[in-house]
Design a protein around this motif. Structure first.
Motif, PDB file in Angstrom:
ATOM      1  N   LEU A  16       0.860  -1.182   0.000  1.00 51.83           N
ATOM      2  CA  LEU A  16       0.000   0.000   0.000  1.00 51.83           C
ATOM      3  C   LEU A  16       0.898   1.235   0.000  1.00 51.83           C
ATOM      4  O   LEU A  16       1.663   1.443   0.940  1.00 51.83           O
ATOM      5  CB  LEU A  16      -0.897   0.009   1.247  1.00 51.83           C
ATOM      6  CG  LEU A  16      -1.811   1.219   1.418  1.00 51.83           C
ATOM      7  CD1 LEU A  16      -2.821   1.301   0.276  1.00 51.83           C
ATOM      8  CD2 LEU A  16      -2.509   1.165   2.764  1.00 51.83           C
ATOM      9  N   TYR A  25      -5.460   3.751   6.573  1.00 48.66           N
ATOM     10  CA  TYR A  25      -5.580   2.297   6.745  1.00 48.66           C
ATOM     11  C   TYR A  25      -5.286   1.908   8.198  1.00 48.66           C
ATOM     12  O   TYR A  25      -6.059   1.178   8.827  1.00 48.66           O
ATOM     13  CB  TYR A  25      -4.626   1.572   5.790  1.00 48.66           C
ATOM     14  CG  TYR A  25      -4.500   0.100   6.088  1.00 48.66           C
ATOM     15  CD1 TYR A  25      -5.463  -0.798   5.637  1.00 48.66           C
ATOM     16  CD2 TYR A  25      -3.432  -0.391   6.835  1.00 48.66           C
ATOM     17  CE1 TYR A  25      -5.359  -2.153   5.926  1.00 48.66           C
ATOM     18  CE2 TYR A  25      -3.325  -1.742   7.123  1.00 48.66           C
ATOM     19  CZ  TYR A  25      -4.287  -2.617   6.670  1.00 48.66           C
ATOM     20  OH  TYR A  25      -4.187  -3.952   6.961  1.00 48.66           O
ATOM     21  N   LYS A  29      -7.720   0.358  11.007  1.00 45.80           N
ATOM     22  CA  LYS A  29      -7.362  -0.961  11.538  1.00 45.80           C
ATOM     23  C   LYS A  29      -7.297  -0.962  13.066  1.00 45.80           C
ATOM     24  O   LYS A  29      -7.712  -1.916  13.711  1.00 45.80           O
ATOM     25  CB  LYS A  29      -6.030  -1.419  10.955  1.00 45.80           C
ATOM     26  CG  LYS A  29      -5.597  -2.798  11.425  1.00 45.80           C
ATOM     27  CD  LYS A  29      -4.412  -3.294  10.632  1.00 45.80           C
ATOM     28  CE  LYS A  29      -3.941  -4.648  11.076  1.00 45.80           C
ATOM     29  NZ  LYS A  29      -4.910  -5.709  10.886  1.00 45.80           N
TER      30      LYS A  29
END
Length: 78
Positions: A16, A25, A29
């Protein structure tokens, strides 16, 4: 390496790219991206503000570090 630049986060063998994509992200998460839709929007707003700031300060940082030519004083007062 996606886009040929760093940073890159590797997760389960997938890469990524892009600082803010990685931050979003990781925030999602680990539950740090806000609880409500409004909180999430504020997190995005702060990230966007930081991105704008870094875009503005980048020429100065590059000149100070000798990566690009430029008069640091002129750049600061632009």
């Amino acid at each position: 390496m996606p886009f040929g630049q760093v940073p890159v986060l590797e997760v389960d063998g997938k890469q990524l790219p892009q600082t803010h994509a990685i931050a979003r992200y990781l925030g999602r998460k680990f539950g740090l991206s806000g609880k409500t839709d409004f909180d999430k929007a504020w997190v995005d707003a702060v990230a966007d503000q930081l991105k704008d700031y870094l875009h503005e300060i980048r020429p100065y940082i590059m000149a100070v570090n000798g990566v690009t030519d430029g008069d640091v004083n002129l750049i600061m007062h632009h």
